[in-house]
Design a protein around this motif. Structure first.
Motif, PDB file in Angstrom:
ATOM      1  N   MET A 155       4.728 -14.315 -10.836  1.00  0.00           N
ATOM      2  CA  MET A 155       3.270 -14.329 -10.696  1.00  0.00           C
ATOM      3  C   MET A 155       2.865 -13.898  -9.294  1.00  0.00           C
ATOM      4  SD  MET A 155       2.161 -17.835 -12.584  1.00  0.00           S
ATOM      5  CE  MET A 155       0.565 -17.727 -11.782  1.00  0.00           C
ATOM      6  N   PRO A 156       1.735 -13.189  -9.156  1.00  0.00           N
ATOM      7  CA  PRO A 156       1.300 -12.766  -7.831  1.00  0.00           C
ATOM      8  C   PRO A 156       0.777 -13.927  -7.012  1.00  0.00           C
ATOM      9  CG  PRO A 156      -0.350 -12.204  -9.478  1.00  0.00           C
ATOM     10  CD  PRO A 156       0.839 -12.726 -10.223  1.00  0.00           C
ATOM     11  N   ALA A 157       1.010 -13.883  -5.711  1.00  0.00           N
ATOM     12  CA  ALA A 157       0.408 -14.840  -4.813  1.00  0.00           C
ATOM     13  C   ALA A 157      -1.014 -14.398  -4.498  1.00  0.00           C
ATOM     14  CB  ALA A 157       1.228 -14.943  -3.532  1.00  0.00           C
ATOM     15  N   GLU A 158      -1.751 -15.235  -3.744  1.00  0.00           N
ATOM     16  CA  GLU A 158      -3.133 -14.895  -3.456  1.00  0.00           C
ATOM     17  C   GLU A 158      -3.247 -13.793  -2.410  1.00  0.00           C
ATOM     18  OE1 GLU A 158      -5.302 -18.361  -2.445  1.00  0.00           O
ATOM     19  OE2 GLU A 158      -5.173 -19.228  -4.440  1.00  0.00           O
ATOM     20  N   ARG A 159      -2.290 -13.747  -1.479  1.00  0.00           N
ATOM     21  CA  ARG A 159      -2.353 -12.764  -0.410  1.00  0.00           C
ATOM     22  C   ARG A 159      -0.966 -12.595   0.169  1.00  0.00           C
ATOM     23  NH1 ARG A 159      -7.425 -11.916   3.438  1.00  0.00           N
ATOM     24  NH2 ARG A 159      -6.659 -10.203   4.702  1.00  0.00           N
ATOM     25  N   GLY A 160      -0.676 -11.426   0.752  1.00  0.00           N
ATOM     26  CA  GLY A 160       0.646 -11.259   1.298  1.00  0.00           C
ATOM     27  C   GLY A 160       0.745 -10.131   2.292  1.00  0.00           C
ATOM     28  N   TRP A 161       1.785 -10.192   3.155  1.00  0.00           N
ATOM     29  CA  TRP A 161       2.101  -9.141   4.111  1.00  0.00           C
ATOM     30  C   TRP A 161       2.987  -8.125   3.417  1.00  0.00           C
ATOM     31  CZ3 TRP A 161      -0.155  -8.375   8.655  1.00  0.00           C
ATOM     32  CH2 TRP A 161       0.395  -7.429   9.524  1.00  0.00           C
ATOM     33  N   PHE A 162       2.695  -6.850   3.627  1.00  0.00           N
ATOM     34  CA  PHE A 162       3.338  -5.798   2.848  1.00  0.00           C
ATOM     35  C   PHE A 162       3.813  -4.686   3.768  1.00  0.00           C
ATOM     36  CE2 PHE A 162       3.118  -1.922   0.177  1.00  0.00           C
ATOM     37  CZ  PHE A 162       3.973  -2.317  -0.848  1.00  0.00           C
ATOM     38  N   ASP A 163       4.952  -4.087   3.420  1.00  0.00           N
ATOM     39  CA  ASP A 163       5.521  -2.996   4.191  1.00  0.00           C
ATOM     40  C   ASP A 163       4.999  -1.662   3.656  1.00  0.00           C
ATOM     41  OD1 ASP A 163       6.998  -1.284   5.730  1.00  0.00           O
ATOM     42  OD2 ASP A 163       8.913  -1.700   4.734  1.00  0.00           O
ATOM     43  N   GLU A 223       6.275  -6.751 -16.014  1.00  0.00           N
ATOM     44  CA  GLU A 223       7.587  -6.661 -15.370  1.00  0.00           C
ATOM     45  C   GLU A 223       8.577  -5.886 -16.235  1.00  0.00           C
ATOM     46  OE1 GLU A 223       8.180 -10.790 -14.794  1.00  0.00           O
ATOM     47  OE2 GLU A 223       6.990 -10.874 -12.941  1.00  0.00           O
ATOM     48  N   ALA A 224       8.491  -6.055 -17.562  1.00  0.00           N
ATOM     49  CA  ALA A 224       9.379  -5.328 -18.466  1.00  0.00           C
ATOM     50  C   ALA A 224       9.131  -3.827 -18.414  1.00  0.00           C
ATOM     51  CB  ALA A 224       9.209  -5.841 -19.894  1.00  0.00           C
ATOM     52  N   ALA A 225       7.894  -3.433 -18.080  1.00  0.00           N
ATOM     53  CA  ALA A 225       7.552  -2.015 -17.965  1.00  0.00           C
ATOM     54  C   ALA A 225       7.867  -1.461 -16.575  1.00  0.00           C
ATOM     55  CB  ALA A 225       6.078  -1.803 -18.277  1.00  0.00           C
ATOM     56  N   GLY A 226       8.405  -2.304 -15.692  1.00  0.00           N
ATOM     57  CA  GLY A 226       8.844  -1.823 -14.390  1.00  0.00           C
ATOM     58  C   GLY A 226       7.931  -2.124 -13.222  1.00  0.00           C
ATOM     59  N   TRP A 227       6.938  -2.990 -13.421  1.00  0.00           N
ATOM     60  CA  TRP A 227       5.996  -3.293 -12.357  1.00  0.00           C
ATOM     61  C   TRP A 227       6.435  -4.501 -11.545  1.00  0.00           C
ATOM     62  CZ3 TRP A 227       2.419   0.177 -11.186  1.00  0.00           C
ATOM     63  CH2 TRP A 227       2.023   1.079 -12.183  1.00  0.00           C
ATOM     64  N   VAL A 228       6.324  -4.375 -10.226  1.00  0.00           N
ATOM     65  CA  VAL A 228       6.437  -5.513  -9.319  1.00  0.00           C
ATOM     66  C   VAL A 228       5.021  -5.971  -9.016  1.00  0.00           C
ATOM     67  CG1 VAL A 228       7.174  -6.310  -7.050  1.00  0.00           C
ATOM     68  CG2 VAL A 228       8.582  -4.670  -8.320  1.00  0.00           C
ATOM     69  N   ILE A 229       4.682  -7.196  -9.372  1.00  0.00           N
ATOM     70  CA  ILE A 229       3.315  -7.682  -9.228  1.00  0.00           C
ATOM     71  C   ILE A 229       3.128  -8.273  -7.829  1.00  0.00           C
ATOM     72  CG2 ILE A 229       1.544  -9.210 -10.154  1.00  0.00           C
ATOM     73  CD1 ILE A 229       3.137  -9.162 -12.809  1.00  0.00           C
ATOM     74  N   LEU A 230       2.144  -7.753  -7.119  1.00  0.00           N
ATOM     75  CA  LEU A 230       1.855  -8.155  -5.746  1.00  0.00           C
ATOM     76  C   LEU A 230       0.614  -9.043  -5.688  1.00  0.00           C
ATOM     77  CD1 LEU A 230       2.356  -4.719  -3.944  1.00  0.00           C
ATOM     78  CD2 LEU A 230       4.023  -6.571  -4.192  1.00  0.00           C
ATOM     79  N   PRO A 231       0.330  -9.623  -4.534  1.00  0.00           N
ATOM     80  CA  PRO A 231      -0.938 -10.344  -4.350  1.00  0.00           C
ATOM     81  C   PRO A 231      -2.133  -9.409  -4.517  1.00  0.00           C
ATOM     82  CG  PRO A 231       0.620 -10.915  -2.627  1.00  0.00           C
ATOM     83  CD  PRO A 231       1.220  -9.763  -3.374  1.00  0.00           C
ATOM     84  N   GLU A 232      -3.317  -9.981  -4.679  1.00  0.00           N
ATOM     85  CA  GLU A 232      -4.512  -9.175  -4.931  1.00  0.00           C
ATOM     86  C   GLU A 232      -5.098  -8.565  -3.669  1.00  0.00           C
ATOM     87  OE1 GLU A 232      -7.118 -10.356  -7.913  1.00  0.00           O
ATOM     88  OE2 GLU A 232      -5.541 -11.219  -9.144  1.00  0.00           O
ATOM     89  N   ILE A 233      -4.694  -9.046  -2.518  1.00  0.00           N
ATOM     90  CA  ILE A 233      -5.002  -8.414  -1.241  1.00  0.00           C
ATOM     91  C   ILE A 233      -3.707  -8.388  -0.456  1.00  0.00           C
ATOM     92  CG2 ILE A 233      -6.293  -8.524   0.923  1.00  0.00           C
ATOM     93  CD1 ILE A 233      -8.460 -10.105  -0.540  1.00  0.00           C
ATOM     94  N   ILE A 234      -3.318  -7.208   0.006  1.00  0.00           N
ATOM     95  CA  ILE A 234      -2.115  -7.105   0.823  1.00  0.00           C
ATOM     96  C   ILE A 234      -2.479  -6.503   2.170  1.00  0.00           C
ATOM     97  CG2 ILE A 234      -0.482  -7.018  -1.086  1.00  0.00           C
ATOM     98  CD1 ILE A 234      -0.404  -3.975  -0.787  1.00  0.00           C
ATOM     99  N   GLU A 235      -1.715  -6.880   3.171  1.00  0.00           N
ATOM    100  CA  GLU A 235      -1.987  -6.438   4.532  1.00  0.00           C
ATOM    101  C   GLU A 235      -0.667  -6.145   5.221  1.00  0.00           C
ATOM    102  OE1 GLU A 235      -4.280  -8.073   8.559  1.00  0.00           O
ATOM    103  OE2 GLU A 235      -4.508  -9.107   6.629  1.00  0.00           O
ATOM    104  N   GLY A 236      -0.674  -5.158   6.097  1.00  0.00           N
ATOM    105  CA  GLY A 236       0.535  -4.832   6.827  1.00  0.00           C
ATOM    106  C   GLY A 236       0.257  -3.714   7.798  1.00  0.00           C
ATOM    107  N   THR A 237       1.273  -2.890   8.041  1.00  0.00           N
ATOM    108  CA  THR A 237       1.108  -1.745   8.924  1.00  0.00           C
ATOM    109  C   THR A 237       1.699  -0.505   8.265  1.00  0.00           C
ATOM    110  OG1 THR A 237       3.191  -2.227  10.068  1.00  0.00           O
ATOM    111  CG2 THR A 237       1.153  -3.112  11.044  1.00  0.00           C
TER     112      THR A 237
END
Length: 268
Positions: free
Chosen positions: A1-9, A112-126
């Motif tokens: 399940m996706p988290a609410e927010r996350g740091w992303f590369d 996920e079975a179709a190949g998706w990695v589910i991320l948070p609904e807002i992601i932040e990074g550089t």
């Protein structure tokens, strides 16, 4: 399940896109897409994706990947090239903006079975040293007359944002947000090189020629850092518009009037 927010590369991403709406029978009518049937649309979306995305590329999808009968429409996306990451949109069955926790638990395995990695609904990074955010939703703007899902939108603190949701045919930058939806990019994902050029300075006010009369008033009112902030801020004298966006449209008079109003305000 996706988290609410996350740091992303973001450095790991090769392409970004959004709003395919696989399986959605009415989206061609609603968004003005040039397809006669949903099957024609789905086939074209798969072909155009795979024509630009290599099998080993990383793709960031900013939501509304599929609608219609969800088992069938999500299963179609297994035909798409690349390693695929999904930031859920309001039409995705794994979106906390529109789905219950129980529903997300039920539908996540299908994605996920179709190949998706589910991320948070807002992601932040550089991205190459530049701060960057991504969300299905823009800071402002919608496909309807009001900005829906306001509680789930990112807050505009000046960080460049990649987004979808609007189905606008206008692509690319709008101030410090950048629309990547397929309706604006010939139904193909956007290479991150395009985003790199934007982050490299094209969203900066220094890329817009500031007319002399505007520059003179800015110099009178503000230090350089404050002047840049004023140009990029939503302005009450302009009914919420940003001066920099009006200058891009050559609406110089309105910006001068707004500055004169602030000069008069400072003298009162």
């Amino acid at each position: 399940m996706p988290a609410e927010r996350g740091w992303f590369d973001f450095d790991a991403v090769d392409f970004v896109t959004s709003d395919h709406h696989f399986g959605h029978a009415r989206i061609s009518e609603l968004a003005g897409r040039p397809f006669s049937t949903v099957d024609e649309m789905d086939s074209a979306l798969i072909e155009r994706w795979n024509s630009v995305v290599p099998t080993d590329a990383v793709v960031l999808h900013l939501g509304d990947v599929a609608l219609g009968p969800i088992n069938d429409s999500v299963a179609l996306t297994a035909q798409l090239n690349g390693r695929r990451h999904l930031v859920p949109g309001n039409h995705d069955r794994v979106s906390s903006a529109t789905q219950s926790r129980k529903a997300i638990e039920r539908f996540a395995p299908i994605y996920e079975a179709a190949g998706w990695v589910i991320l948070p609904e807002i992601i932040e990074g550089t991205r190459r040293g530049h701060r960057l955010m991504a969300s299905h939703y823009p800071y402002w703007g919608d496909s309807q007359e009001i900005d829906r899902h306001s509680k789930h939108r990112p807050i505009d603190k000046g960080i460049p944002l990649l987004h979808g949701h609007t189905h606008s045919r206008d692509h690319g930058p709008d101030g410090n947000q950048f629309h990547v939806g397929v309706d604006a990019f010939e139904f193909r994902p956007v290479a991150m090189g395009v985003i790199d050029r934007w982050l490299g300075g094209e969203h900066s006010p220094t890329r817009v020629e500031i007319p002399n009369e505007v520059a003179a008033l800015l110099h009178r009112l503000y230090r350089p850092e404050a002047a840049a902030a004023w140009l990029c801020g939503h302005n009450s004298h302009l009914v919420g518009a940003r001066p920099i966006d009006l200058l891009k449209l050559n609406e110089i008079g309105d910006v001068v009037d707004a500055l004169n109003s602030e000069v008069q305000g400072g003298m009162s």
